[in-house]
Design a protein around this motif. Structure first.
Motif, short mmCIF file in Angstrom:
data_model
loop_
_atom_site.label_atom_id
_atom_site.label_comp_id
_atom_site.label_asym_id
_atom_site.label_seq_id
_atom_site.Cartn_x
_atom_site.Cartn_y
_atom_site.Cartn_z
N ARG A 249 -59.57 11.69 -24.37
CA ARG A 249 -60.59 12.73 -24.53
C ARG A 249 -61.70 12.27 -25.45
NH1 ARG A 249 -57.03 18.32 -25.22
NH2 ARG A 249 -55.97 18.24 -23.20
N ASP A 250 -61.33 11.35 -26.37
CA ASP A 250 -62.34 10.81 -27.28
C ASP A 250 -63.21 9.79 -26.55
OD1 ASP A 250 -61.31 12.34 -29.28
OD2 ASP A 250 -60.13 10.73 -30.19
N VAL A 251 -64.44 9.68 -27.00
CA VAL A 251 -65.37 8.72 -26.43
C VAL A 251 -65.03 7.33 -26.96
CG1 VAL A 251 -67.78 7.99 -26.40
CG2 VAL A 251 -67.20 10.40 -26.13
N ILE A 252 -64.98 6.34 -26.07
CA ILE A 252 -64.74 4.95 -26.47
C ILE A 252 -65.90 4.10 -25.95
CG2 ILE A 252 -63.22 2.96 -26.29
CD1 ILE A 252 -60.90 4.87 -25.90
N GLU A 328 -67.43 12.48 -34.92
CA GLU A 328 -66.79 11.67 -35.96
C GLU A 328 -66.63 10.27 -35.38
OE1 GLU A 328 -63.22 12.75 -38.81
OE2 GLU A 328 -62.47 12.00 -36.90
N MET A 329 -67.36 9.32 -35.93
CA MET A 329 -67.45 7.99 -35.34
C MET A 329 -66.66 6.99 -36.19
SD MET A 329 -70.91 5.79 -34.62
CE MET A 329 -71.64 7.20 -33.81
N ASP A 330 -65.77 6.27 -35.53
CA ASP A 330 -64.96 5.24 -36.20
C ASP A 330 -65.23 3.91 -35.48
OD1 ASP A 330 -63.12 3.71 -37.49
OD2 ASP A 330 -61.52 5.18 -37.40
N ILE A 331 -65.95 3.01 -36.16
CA ILE A 331 -66.34 1.73 -35.55
C ILE A 331 -65.60 0.60 -36.24
CG2 ILE A 331 -68.27 0.23 -34.93
CD1 ILE A 331 -70.13 2.59 -35.25
N VAL A 347 -64.95 4.58 -31.55
CA VAL A 347 -64.24 5.76 -31.04
C VAL A 347 -64.94 6.98 -31.63
CG1 VAL A 347 -62.05 6.98 -30.92
CG2 VAL A 347 -62.08 4.48 -30.90
N GLU A 348 -65.41 7.85 -30.77
CA GLU A 348 -66.15 9.02 -31.21
C GLU A 348 -65.44 10.29 -30.74
OE1 GLU A 348 -70.09 8.77 -29.76
OE2 GLU A 348 -70.59 6.91 -30.84
N ARG A 349 -65.35 11.23 -31.65
CA ARG A 349 -64.72 12.51 -31.34
C ARG A 349 -65.75 13.62 -31.54
NH1 ARG A 349 -58.88 13.76 -33.59
NH2 ARG A 349 -58.52 12.23 -31.93
#
Length: 764
Positions: A249-252, A328-331, A347-349
């Protein structure tokens, strides 16, 4: 055909060929050498004979020639000799002369005679010739025997070679059979099998090489199997990750080292509205950031990625249609073996709804905090406003109880005083539970005497139980540790509450407080137990008896008064100590409340100055007459409370000077030398904190002697008491104050007031 047969045949053929060549060469050499020797010898001999008979031939001396021929034939074992003249006329002949051929070699003759001749020549004139037949049958016999012996030796050699070849073949086959079995074992069960090796030859080394090869193949197979399994697991993991990425469901988002998009999952397309083809080769910031995006956060993110560090931020992005949304972006950077970035994975939520909810929660929390603060302020103000008149009611009634002797009036005054105390207890319970609900109630550890706390609690409870004729007993072992560290006030509050309930609900029998100690590795544990023989608690009420506002009887016709907060407060206080309050009760038999808490032991000689002061003054008499002659400034804006303090201390040697407000108190302090200051906190013009600040400043600037400043306030919150100590006040009395409390406080600090000059060094 077996290898052994092939080996034997091969060796036999090679040996036969070698022997044939060898025999042929040997026999040929023997024949040639004998042919040459016989031919040369025969020719030399016939030439000698020709020379010897030349004169006889020239003279035609037949007798001599005949005699010579006969002797030569016999002497040299010749087959014949024949001498002719120039005309071919035979002059003499001895032996058998027939089938003469002069062109064969000695070995080629068939009749066993080698024919040679020599011409008799004088000058260049031919006079005749000598023919001679040399017997060569011995030579031919020798050649025949040599041939037979050679063939015999060849046959023997072939036989020996065949036997050796058979033995060698058998030996090799047995060794090769082991190799064959090893190979078959490898073929059946795989590499790793070993064959038995003996000897020290090339076959042995081949076997050793086979064993080494088998082990190497086994290790290689094991390594390949592990790599294959790892490959399978990696493939499965990649498949799983691919499925996770596809269905997440999260953006990758995956970009190359320069930040250009190489892959996005379907969630990206669903959230942003951009298809994969549209995003491919573009930077995420160019697609998704807009006017509301925080540039500072973007710069922070870029700086972290430039340092090859992972970063996690919250950022405002925009869809293809221009709709704003929060993520919420985790790079995380992916590095190669050399530490260089090969790609980035983001990964973006979508946290738009969460931020909306958080904002509402923050607003609600702010409102709740304001409401809780308003409640605390209300409770504090309510407590202050109630305690102020209650101070007068309790104080005056206490003073009258000491003077009124008429029973009926004394009983009524007692009812007034007791009712006021009950009301103060209710106020204290409400304030304590308010702190508990707000999470602001905490423990303040300090050294104290446990035996003293227990005895005082029993003494106070015994005073109440005396009217019912109930004995209150204390059971404390003689060897128990009593010098401990903990919150004395809160422990005393729990014990007094439990003992008070026991007295309230017990009509006959007894009440008992007992304590035991158990020493453990982390320190001693103390178990406190309060037993009574009262009315007990119904079984269906036991699970709820410690809940707030719960009582044994909650009906409107209940016999006993109270707020129902006492046990709830005790439960939370015991929990703060790290224990648990427990109850056992049988209706109409009695109840037992118990709890176990840990208290630290005091180190010998570690008591601080304040504790020693308390201990040193504990034996001081607190009667009015026993107080030293001190000049005391009392700052109190309430006329009733001023009258009450004056009445309580009327029989003492104290010189009381009253101030109606804070400013007047500061002015009076500059006009007189005071040994002690007792001040209210809430006053007109200057409150108690401002008064304390100015007095302490005067003591420093004017070198006035230090004196204790004691708060006498209706603010009962613990925060107020802590604030007083931080603001420079030395102690705290809470309204409504009892006479013995006021006397004890003055006695406590009167000792230091007598030595004010020495104590003032702390502020100079």
């Amino acid at each position: 055909m077996t290898l052994r047969t092939k080996t034997i045949i091969g060796i036999a053929l090679i040996e036969a060929l070698v022997l044939a060549v060898l025999i042929f060469t040997g026999l040929q050499w023997l024949k040639n050498s004998n042919d040459s020797r016989l031919e040369t010898g025969s020719k030399q001999l016939v030439s000698v004979f020709a020379s010897a008979t030349r004169d006889a031939v020239l003279a035609t001396d037949l007798a001599y020639l005949d005699s010579f021929a006969q002797s030569i034939t016999a002497e040299h074992n010749l087959a014949y000799i024949r001498i002719t003249d120039r005309n071919g006329l035979e002059l003499t002949r001895h032996g058998e002369y027939h089938n003469v051929t002069n062109h064969n070699l000695p070995s080629e003759v068939t009749d066993g005679v080698y024919d040679v001749c020599s011409e008799i020549v004088v000058g260049s004139e031919f006079y005749g010739k000598v023919e001679m037949g040399v017997r060569v049958d011995d030579f031919q016999a020798l050649m025949s025997q040599a041939t037979r012996m050679s063939l015999l030796i060849a046959a023997l050699e072939m036989t020996l070679v065949a036997i050796f070849s058979f033995a060698l073949g058998t030996y090799l086959l047995r060794r090769l059979e082991k190799l064959k079995q090893g190979v078959e074992q490898v073929g059946k069960i795989g590499p790793g099998g070993q064959i038995a090796i003996t000897g020290n030859d090339e076959v042995t080394r081949v076997g050793e090489a086979f064993n080494q090869m088998s082990l190497s193949l086994a290790l290689a197979q094991q390594g390949l199997a592990q790599k294959h399994q790892q490959q399978i697991e990696l493939t499965e993991k990649i498949t799983e990750l691919a499925q996770v990425a596809e269905h997440a469901r999260d953006v990758i988002i995956i970009t190359d080292a320069k930040g250009y998009i190489t892959w996005v999952n379907p969630a990206f397309e669903a959230l942003t509205g951009y298809q994969f083809e549209e995003a491919l080769g573009k930077q995420p910031g160019d697609l998704l950031q807009g006017r509301g995006t925080d540039k500072g956060v973007v710069a922070q993110m870029s700086a972290s990625l430039a340092q090859k560090k992972a970063v996690k931020v919250e950022l405002l992005n925009y869809t293809k249609q221009g709709h704003a949304y929060w993520v919420e972006m985790d790079i995380s950077p992916v590095l190669d073996q050399d530490g260089e970035v090969i790609r980035f994975i983001a990964v973006e939520r979508d946290i738009t709804e969460r931020r909306r909810v958080n904002k509402r929660l923050e607003e609600a929390l702010e409102q709740a905090t304001k409401a809780n603060s308003a409640k605390s302020d209300f409770l504090a103000n309510m407590s202050h406003e109630i305690r102020t008149p209650m101070n007068a009611i309790m104080g005056m009634s206490e003073l009258l109880l000491d003077k009124v002797t008429i029973p009926d009036q004394h009983e009524k005054l007692k009812i007034i005083n007791q009712s006021a105390e009950n009301l103060v207890t209710v106020i204290n319970d409400i304030l304590d539970y308010s702190k508990i609900e707000a999470g602001k109630l905490s423990l303040n550890d300090a050294p104290f005497d446990l035996r003293e706390v227990l005895e005082q609690a029993v003494e106070l409870s015994a005073y109440q139980a005396k009217n019912k004729g109930l004995p209150v007993m204390l059971d404390i072992p003689s060897d128990i540790h009593t010098q401990v560290i903990g919150d004395k006030g809160r422990l005393n509050q729990v014990l007094l509450n439990l003992l008070g309930n026991a007295v309230k609900f017990t009509q006959k029998g007894h009440i008992k407080l007992s304590v035991t100690e158990e020493l453990l590795g982390q320190g001693p544990l103390f178990r406190f137990t309060v037993e009574d023989t009262g009315m007990g608690i119904p079984e269906d009420r036991l699970p709820y008896i410690m809940d707030k506002f719960e009582q044994v009887d909650n009906s409107a016709t209940r016999e006993f008064e109270g707020t129902g907060l006492g046990l709830a407060i005790c439960k939370h206080l015991v929990a703060l100590f790290g224990g648990k309050l427990q109850v056992q009760s049988i209706q109409d038999v009695g109840s037992t409340f118990s709890f176990t808490i840990g208290l630290k032991l005091q180190d010998v000689g570690s008591e601080d100055v304040a504790e020693r002061v308390v201990q040193s003054t504990s034996a001081i008499q607190t009667e009015e007459e026993a107080l030293p002659a001190l000049t005391v400034l009392v700052a109190e804006d309430s006329q009733v409370n001023r009258m009450l303090v004056e009445a309580m201390l009327a029989n003492s040697q104290l010189n009381l000077i009253f101030a109606n407000d804070g400013q007047e108190a500061v002015d009076l302090y500059q006009q007189h030398q005071f040994d002690m200051v007792i001040t209210d906190i809430s006053m007109p013009r200057k409150d108690g904190y401002a008064v304390t600040k100015e007095i302490r400043a005067l003591q420093q600037s004017s070198h006035l002697p230090w004196c204790p400043i004691i708060a006498l306030s209706a603010h009962a919150m613990l925060e107020e008491q802590e604030n007083c100590h931080q603001r420079g006040l030395d102690d705290y009395l809470t309204k409504p104050v009892k006479k013995h409390e006021l006397l004890a406080m003055i006695a406590k600090w009167g000792v230091t007031a007598d030595n004010a000059r020495e104590c003032s060094s702390r502020y100079v």
